[in-house]
Design an enzyme around this catalytic site. Structure first.
Site, PDB file in Angstrom:
ATOM      1  CE  LYS A 146      -3.929   0.063   2.289  1.00  0.00           C
ATOM      2  NZ  LYS A 146      -4.926  -0.014   3.394  1.00  0.00           N
ATOM      3  CB  VAL A 147       2.255   3.297  -2.446  1.00  0.00           C
ATOM      4  CG1 VAL A 147       2.935   4.646  -2.681  1.00  0.00           C
ATOM      5  CG2 VAL A 147       3.286   2.178  -2.347  1.00  0.00           C
TER       6      VAL A 147
END
Length: 374
Positions: A146-147
Protein backbone atom coordinates in the site's frame (compact mmCIF):
# COMPACT_ATOMS: atom_id res chain seq x y z
CA UNK A 1 -32.91 -26.92 -4.30
CA UNK A 2 -31.75 -23.30 -4.09
CA UNK A 3 -28.01 -22.76 -4.18
CA UNK A 4 -27.10 -20.92 -0.91
CA UNK A 5 -24.33 -19.05 -2.72
CA UNK A 6 -26.83 -17.70 -5.26
CA UNK A 7 -28.87 -16.18 -2.43
CA UNK A 8 -25.85 -14.62 -0.70
CA UNK A 9 -25.55 -10.94 -1.69
CA UNK A 10 -21.78 -11.08 -1.20
CA UNK A 11 -21.52 -13.93 -3.69
CA UNK A 12 -23.78 -11.97 -6.02
CA UNK A 13 -21.28 -9.10 -5.97
CA UNK A 14 -18.66 -11.55 -7.24
CA UNK A 15 -21.03 -12.66 -10.00
CA UNK A 16 -21.44 -9.00 -10.97
CA UNK A 17 -17.66 -8.71 -11.33
CA UNK A 18 -16.83 -6.93 -8.07
CA UNK A 19 -14.23 -8.35 -5.70
CA UNK A 20 -15.26 -8.56 -2.03
CA UNK A 21 -12.38 -7.80 0.33
CA UNK A 22 -12.24 -7.76 4.12
CA UNK A 23 -10.83 -4.60 5.71
CA UNK A 24 -9.54 -6.34 8.82
CA UNK A 25 -6.62 -8.46 10.02
CA UNK A 26 -6.22 -10.11 13.41
CA UNK A 27 -4.07 -13.06 14.46
CA UNK A 28 -6.80 -14.87 16.40
CA UNK A 29 -9.24 -14.36 13.53
CA UNK A 30 -6.75 -16.00 11.18
CA UNK A 31 -5.80 -18.90 13.44
CA UNK A 32 -9.44 -19.67 14.27
CA UNK A 33 -10.36 -19.89 10.60
CA UNK A 34 -12.37 -16.68 10.27
CA UNK A 35 -10.87 -15.66 6.93
CA UNK A 36 -11.04 -19.20 5.59
CA UNK A 37 -14.77 -19.27 6.36
CA UNK A 38 -15.39 -15.96 4.59
CA UNK A 39 -13.53 -17.18 1.51
CA UNK A 40 -15.51 -20.43 1.39
CA UNK A 41 -18.98 -19.13 2.28
CA UNK A 42 -19.02 -15.52 1.10
CA UNK A 43 -16.57 -15.49 -1.77
CA UNK A 44 -14.19 -13.03 -0.11
CA UNK A 45 -11.21 -12.58 -2.42
CA UNK A 46 -8.88 -10.18 -0.61
CA UNK A 47 -7.78 -8.52 2.62
CA UNK A 48 -6.65 -4.99 3.45
CA UNK A 49 -4.83 -3.73 6.53
CA UNK A 50 -3.66 -0.38 7.84
CA UNK A 51 -1.95 1.02 10.96
CA UNK A 52 -5.28 1.65 12.71
CA UNK A 53 -6.33 -1.98 12.25
CA UNK A 54 -3.03 -3.28 13.59
CA UNK A 55 -3.15 -0.83 16.51
CA UNK A 56 -6.48 -2.27 17.61
CA UNK A 57 -5.34 -5.85 17.02
CA UNK A 58 -1.97 -5.64 18.77
CA UNK A 59 -2.49 -2.88 21.30
CA UNK A 60 -6.01 -3.53 22.57
CA UNK A 61 -6.08 -7.32 22.86
CA UNK A 62 -3.96 -10.14 24.25
CA UNK A 63 -4.00 -12.02 20.93
CA UNK A 64 -0.32 -11.30 20.29
CA UNK A 65 1.08 -11.49 23.81
CA UNK A 66 2.33 -15.07 23.53
CA UNK A 67 4.12 -14.41 20.25
CA UNK A 68 5.59 -11.16 21.59
CA UNK A 69 6.86 -12.99 24.67
CA UNK A 70 8.51 -15.66 22.49
CA UNK A 71 10.20 -13.06 20.30
CA UNK A 72 11.50 -11.12 23.29
CA UNK A 73 12.76 -14.30 24.93
CA UNK A 74 14.88 -15.00 21.84
CA UNK A 75 16.35 -11.49 21.51
CA UNK A 76 15.69 -7.90 22.41
CA UNK A 77 13.75 -6.17 19.66
CA UNK A 78 12.45 -2.61 19.35
CA UNK A 79 8.71 -1.84 19.25
CA UNK A 80 8.99 -1.22 15.49
CA UNK A 81 10.74 -4.55 14.89
CA UNK A 82 8.24 -6.29 17.12
CA UNK A 83 5.27 -4.84 15.23
CA UNK A 84 6.74 -5.51 11.81
CA UNK A 85 7.67 -9.12 12.58
CA UNK A 86 4.15 -9.87 13.78
CA UNK A 87 2.48 -7.93 10.96
CA UNK A 88 4.51 -9.73 8.30
CA UNK A 89 3.53 -13.08 9.82
CA UNK A 90 -0.16 -12.11 9.73
CA UNK A 91 0.05 -10.93 6.14
CA UNK A 92 1.84 -14.14 5.13
CA UNK A 93 -0.89 -16.25 6.76
CA UNK A 94 -3.64 -14.28 5.06
CA UNK A 95 -1.83 -14.49 1.72
CA UNK A 96 -1.47 -18.26 2.09
CA UNK A 97 -5.18 -18.63 2.83
CA UNK A 98 -5.99 -16.60 -0.28
CA UNK A 99 -3.46 -18.36 -2.49
CA UNK A 100 -6.07 -20.77 -3.86
CA UNK A 101 -8.17 -17.78 -4.96
CA UNK A 102 -5.12 -16.14 -6.53
CA UNK A 103 -4.18 -19.29 -8.44
CA UNK A 104 -7.74 -20.07 -9.54
CA UNK A 105 -8.25 -16.52 -10.85
CA UNK A 106 -4.77 -16.46 -12.42
CA UNK A 107 -3.65 -13.43 -10.45
CA UNK A 108 -6.73 -11.31 -11.10
CA UNK A 109 -7.63 -11.41 -7.38
CA UNK A 110 -6.68 -13.05 -4.09
CA UNK A 111 -4.49 -10.27 -2.67
CA UNK A 112 -3.47 -9.10 0.80
CA UNK A 113 -2.25 -5.54 1.37
CA UNK A 114 0.46 -4.26 3.71
CA UNK A 115 1.18 -0.56 4.12
CA UNK A 116 4.50 1.23 3.89
CA UNK A 117 5.21 3.48 6.85
CA UNK A 118 2.96 6.56 6.73
CA UNK A 119 5.99 8.57 7.82
CA UNK A 120 7.18 8.20 4.20
CA UNK A 121 4.12 9.70 2.50
CA UNK A 122 6.14 12.62 1.13
CA UNK A 123 9.35 10.65 0.48
CA UNK A 124 9.47 8.99 -2.94
CA UNK A 125 12.80 7.19 -2.54
CA UNK A 126 12.02 6.18 1.03
CA UNK A 127 8.71 4.71 -0.09
CA UNK A 128 10.39 2.72 -2.87
CA UNK A 129 13.03 1.35 -0.51
CA UNK A 130 10.47 0.39 2.15
CA UNK A 131 8.18 -1.23 -0.41
CA UNK A 132 11.04 -3.35 -1.75
CA UNK A 133 11.97 -4.41 1.77
CA UNK A 134 8.42 -5.39 2.75
CA UNK A 135 7.90 -7.18 -0.58
CA UNK A 136 10.96 -9.29 0.10
CA UNK A 137 10.03 -9.89 3.74
CA UNK A 138 6.52 -11.17 3.01
CA UNK A 139 7.69 -13.06 -0.10
CA UNK A 140 4.26 -13.88 -1.50
CA UNK A 141 3.14 -13.20 -5.10
CA UNK A 142 -0.34 -12.21 -3.90
CA UNK A 143 0.89 -9.33 -1.76
CA UNK A 144 0.09 -5.73 -2.56
CA UNK A 145 2.16 -2.96 -1.03
CA UNK A 146 0.00 0.00 0.00
CA UNK A 147 1.39 3.34 -1.17
CA UNK A 148 -0.48 6.62 -0.57
CA UNK A 149 -1.61 8.47 -3.68
CA UNK A 150 0.30 11.62 -2.72
CA UNK A 151 2.39 13.65 -5.18
CA UNK A 152 5.46 11.82 -3.85
CA UNK A 153 3.66 8.49 -4.09
CA UNK A 154 2.94 8.62 -7.84
CA UNK A 155 6.57 8.27 -9.04
CA UNK A 156 7.11 5.56 -6.42
CA UNK A 157 4.12 3.67 -7.82
CA UNK A 158 5.52 3.91 -11.34
CA UNK A 159 8.89 2.54 -10.24
CA UNK A 160 7.43 -0.28 -8.15
CA UNK A 161 5.17 -1.42 -10.99
CA UNK A 162 8.17 -1.33 -13.33
CA UNK A 163 9.93 -3.69 -10.90
CA UNK A 164 6.93 -6.04 -10.79
CA UNK A 165 5.81 -5.17 -7.25
CA UNK A 166 2.02 -5.13 -6.86
CA UNK A 167 0.64 -1.87 -5.48
CA UNK A 168 -2.52 -0.87 -3.64
CA UNK A 169 -2.71 2.91 -4.05
CA UNK A 170 -4.41 4.26 -0.96
CA UNK A 171 -5.93 7.51 0.31
CA UNK A 172 -7.47 8.65 -2.97
CA UNK A 173 -10.27 11.18 -2.63
CA UNK A 174 -10.22 13.19 -5.85
CA UNK A 175 -10.68 12.15 -9.47
CA UNK A 176 -7.59 14.16 -10.41
CA UNK A 177 -5.45 12.23 -7.93
CA UNK A 178 -6.87 8.97 -9.26
CA UNK A 179 -5.99 9.93 -12.84
CA UNK A 180 -2.42 10.71 -11.76
CA UNK A 181 -1.87 7.30 -10.15
CA UNK A 182 -3.67 5.51 -12.99
CA UNK A 183 -1.18 7.11 -15.36
CA UNK A 184 1.67 6.04 -13.07
CA UNK A 185 0.45 2.42 -13.22
CA UNK A 186 0.21 2.44 -17.01
CA UNK A 187 3.61 4.13 -17.33
CA UNK A 188 5.14 1.52 -15.04
CA UNK A 189 3.77 -1.30 -17.17
CA UNK A 190 4.98 0.42 -20.35
CA UNK A 191 8.47 0.78 -18.89
CA UNK A 192 8.41 -2.87 -17.87
CA UNK A 193 7.33 -3.94 -21.36
CA UNK A 194 10.07 -1.78 -22.91
CA UNK A 195 12.59 -3.74 -20.83
CA UNK A 196 11.24 -6.98 -22.30
CA UNK A 197 9.67 -8.10 -19.01
CA UNK A 198 6.22 -9.70 -18.71
CA UNK A 199 3.32 -7.50 -17.65
CA UNK A 200 0.64 -10.16 -17.17
CA UNK A 201 1.31 -10.88 -13.50
CA UNK A 202 1.57 -7.34 -12.13
CA UNK A 203 -1.53 -6.09 -10.32
CA UNK A 204 -2.76 -2.88 -8.75
CA UNK A 205 -5.87 -1.34 -7.24
CA UNK A 206 -6.63 2.34 -6.71
CA UNK A 207 -8.38 2.79 -3.36
CA UNK A 208 -10.99 5.53 -3.56
CA UNK A 209 -12.33 6.67 -0.18
CA UNK A 210 -16.03 7.37 0.31
CA UNK A 211 -17.69 8.00 3.68
CA UNK A 212 -15.13 10.59 4.75
CA UNK A 213 -16.10 12.72 1.73
CA UNK A 214 -19.75 12.73 2.70
CA UNK A 215 -18.90 13.57 6.32
CA UNK A 216 -17.15 16.75 5.17
CA UNK A 217 -19.54 17.69 2.39
CA UNK A 218 -22.65 17.09 4.52
CA UNK A 219 -21.28 19.52 7.09
CA UNK A 220 -20.76 22.11 4.36
CA UNK A 221 -24.31 21.54 3.11
CA UNK A 222 -25.65 22.04 6.64
CA UNK A 223 -23.76 25.34 6.83
CA UNK A 224 -25.61 26.74 3.81
CA UNK A 225 -28.58 29.00 4.53
CA UNK A 226 -31.93 27.23 4.48
CA UNK A 227 -32.33 23.76 3.06
CA UNK A 228 -31.48 24.52 -0.57
CA UNK A 229 -29.05 21.59 -0.86
CA UNK A 230 -30.38 19.14 1.73
CA UNK A 231 -31.17 16.63 -1.02
CA UNK A 232 -27.45 16.43 -1.86
CA UNK A 233 -26.52 14.96 1.50
CA UNK A 234 -25.11 11.46 1.25
CA UNK A 235 -24.81 11.66 -2.54
CA UNK A 236 -21.59 13.51 -3.30
CA UNK A 237 -19.12 10.71 -2.47
CA UNK A 238 -21.03 8.24 -4.64
CA UNK A 239 -21.28 10.72 -7.51
CA UNK A 240 -17.54 11.40 -7.22
CA UNK A 241 -16.83 7.66 -7.34
CA UNK A 242 -19.01 7.24 -10.44
CA UNK A 243 -17.06 10.02 -12.14
CA UNK A 244 -13.80 8.22 -11.30
CA UNK A 245 -15.19 4.99 -12.74
CA UNK A 246 -16.10 6.80 -15.96
CA UNK A 247 -12.46 7.92 -16.19
CA UNK A 248 -11.40 4.28 -15.65
CA UNK A 249 -13.64 3.13 -18.49
CA UNK A 250 -12.20 5.82 -20.75
CA UNK A 251 -8.66 4.72 -19.89
CA UNK A 252 -9.14 1.01 -20.61
CA UNK A 253 -10.80 1.83 -23.93
CA UNK A 254 -7.79 3.90 -25.02
CA UNK A 255 -5.26 2.73 -27.58
CA UNK A 256 -2.55 3.18 -24.97
CA UNK A 257 -4.14 0.67 -22.61
CA UNK A 258 -5.19 -1.73 -25.36
CA UNK A 259 -1.55 -2.08 -26.41
CA UNK A 260 -0.77 -3.33 -22.88
CA UNK A 261 -3.92 -5.46 -22.73
CA UNK A 262 -2.71 -7.36 -25.80
CA UNK A 263 0.33 -8.32 -23.73
CA UNK A 264 -1.96 -9.67 -20.99
CA UNK A 265 -1.81 -6.66 -18.64
CA UNK A 266 -4.48 -6.49 -15.95
CA UNK A 267 -6.29 -3.17 -15.46
CA UNK A 268 -5.84 -1.27 -12.22
CA UNK A 269 -9.23 -1.79 -10.60
CA UNK A 270 -10.89 0.93 -8.56
CA UNK A 271 -11.32 -0.18 -4.97
CA UNK A 272 -14.05 1.41 -2.85
CA UNK A 273 -12.66 2.07 0.63
CA UNK A 274 -13.99 3.75 3.78
CA UNK A 275 -17.29 1.97 3.08
CA UNK A 276 -18.52 1.79 6.66
CA UNK A 277 -21.39 4.30 6.87
CA UNK A 278 -20.62 7.03 9.41
CA UNK A 279 -23.99 8.82 9.37
CA UNK A 280 -26.62 6.74 11.23
CA UNK A 281 -29.32 8.34 9.08
CA UNK A 282 -27.98 6.50 6.04
CA UNK A 283 -28.24 2.83 5.12
CA UNK A 284 -25.47 0.76 6.67
CA UNK A 285 -24.78 -0.71 3.22
CA UNK A 286 -25.05 2.55 1.25
CA UNK A 287 -21.50 2.49 -0.12
CA UNK A 288 -21.80 -1.12 -1.19
CA UNK A 289 -25.21 -1.11 -2.85
CA UNK A 290 -24.70 2.15 -4.74
CA UNK A 291 -21.29 1.21 -6.16
CA UNK A 292 -21.79 -2.40 -7.19
CA UNK A 293 -20.29 -2.91 -10.62
CA UNK A 294 -17.76 -4.82 -12.72
CA UNK A 295 -13.97 -4.58 -12.60
CA UNK A 296 -13.97 -3.04 -9.12
CA UNK A 297 -13.35 -4.07 -5.50
CA UNK A 298 -15.20 -3.15 -2.32
CA UNK A 299 -13.22 -3.58 0.90
CA UNK A 300 -15.54 -3.73 3.90
CA UNK A 301 -15.01 -3.69 7.65
CA UNK A 302 -16.53 -6.79 9.31
CA UNK A 303 -19.73 -5.02 10.40
CA UNK A 304 -20.45 -3.74 6.87
CA UNK A 305 -19.71 -7.12 5.34
CA UNK A 306 -22.09 -8.83 7.76
CA UNK A 307 -24.78 -6.21 7.14
CA UNK A 308 -24.54 -6.63 3.39
CA UNK A 309 -24.72 -10.40 3.68
CA UNK A 310 -27.86 -9.95 5.76
CA UNK A 311 -29.83 -7.39 3.74
CA UNK A 312 -27.81 -6.11 0.79
CA UNK A 313 -29.65 -5.63 -2.50
CA UNK A 314 -27.81 -6.22 -5.76
CA UNK A 315 -28.13 -4.15 -8.90
CA UNK A 316 -25.49 -2.80 -11.33
CA UNK A 317 -25.71 0.60 -9.65
CA UNK A 318 -22.21 1.77 -10.60
CA UNK A 319 -23.12 2.06 -14.27
CA UNK A 320 -26.56 3.57 -13.62
CA UNK A 321 -27.47 7.23 -13.22
CA UNK A 322 -24.24 8.67 -14.63
CA UNK A 323 -25.95 11.86 -15.80
CA UNK A 324 -27.64 12.23 -12.41
CA UNK A 325 -24.27 11.82 -10.68
CA UNK A 326 -22.75 14.56 -12.84
CA UNK A 327 -25.73 16.77 -12.03
CA UNK A 328 -25.08 16.26 -8.30
CA UNK A 329 -21.46 17.34 -8.73
CA UNK A 330 -22.43 20.31 -10.90
CA UNK A 331 -24.90 21.53 -8.25
CA UNK A 332 -22.32 21.11 -5.51
CA UNK A 333 -19.91 23.21 -7.57
CA UNK A 334 -22.53 25.87 -8.30
CA UNK A 335 -23.31 26.14 -4.57
CA UNK A 336 -19.64 26.72 -3.77
CA UNK A 337 -19.22 23.54 -1.73
CA UNK A 338 -15.66 23.16 -3.13
CA UNK A 339 -15.36 19.39 -3.47
CA UNK A 340 -11.85 19.79 -4.88
CA UNK A 341 -10.67 21.69 -1.82
CA UNK A 342 -12.37 19.17 0.46
CA UNK A 343 -10.64 16.22 -1.19
CA UNK A 344 -7.24 17.91 -0.94
CA UNK A 345 -7.85 18.50 2.75
CA UNK A 346 -9.02 14.92 3.24
CA UNK A 347 -5.90 13.54 1.57
CA UNK A 348 -3.69 15.55 3.95
CA UNK A 349 -5.79 14.56 6.93
CA UNK A 350 -5.76 10.92 5.84
CA UNK A 351 -1.97 10.82 5.93
CA UNK A 352 -1.98 12.61 9.30
CA UNK A 353 -4.49 10.12 10.71
CA UNK A 354 -2.39 7.16 9.57
CA UNK A 355 0.71 8.77 11.10
CA UNK A 356 -1.21 9.22 14.35
CA UNK A 357 -2.44 5.61 14.22
CA UNK A 358 1.13 4.42 13.58
CA UNK A 359 2.34 6.46 16.55
CA UNK A 360 -0.41 4.89 18.67
CA UNK A 361 0.47 1.44 17.36
CA UNK A 362 4.16 1.73 18.20
CA UNK A 363 3.28 3.22 21.58
CA UNK A 364 0.93 0.34 22.39
CA UNK A 365 3.45 -2.27 21.24
CA UNK A 366 6.14 -0.49 23.26
CA UNK A 367 4.00 -0.64 26.40
CA UNK A 368 3.35 -4.33 25.82
CA UNK A 369 7.06 -4.91 25.30
CA UNK A 370 7.89 -3.17 28.57
CA UNK A 371 5.26 -5.14 30.49
CA UNK A 372 6.36 -8.47 29.03
CA UNK A 373 10.04 -7.80 29.71
CA UNK A 374 9.18 -6.87 33.29
Amino acid sequence: MTDPAAANPLQQLNALGQGVWLDFVDRRYLTEGGLKTLVAQDGVTGVTSNPAIFEKAMGRSDNYDGDMRALLAARDVSPLELYETLAVEDIQRAADELREVYDRLEGRDGYVSLEVSPYLADDTQGTIAEARRLWAAVDRPNLMIKVPGTPAGAPAIRQLITEGINVNVTLLFSVAAYETVADAYVAGLEARAAEGKPVDQVASVASFFLSRIDSVMDARIDALPGTQAADLKGKIAIANAKRAYARYQRLIASDRWQALARRGAMPQRLLWASTGTKNPDYSDVLYVEELAGPDTVNTMPPATLEAFRDHGVIRPALTEGIDAAEAVLDRADALGLDLEGATEELARDGVAQFVSAFDDLLGAVGRKRTALLA
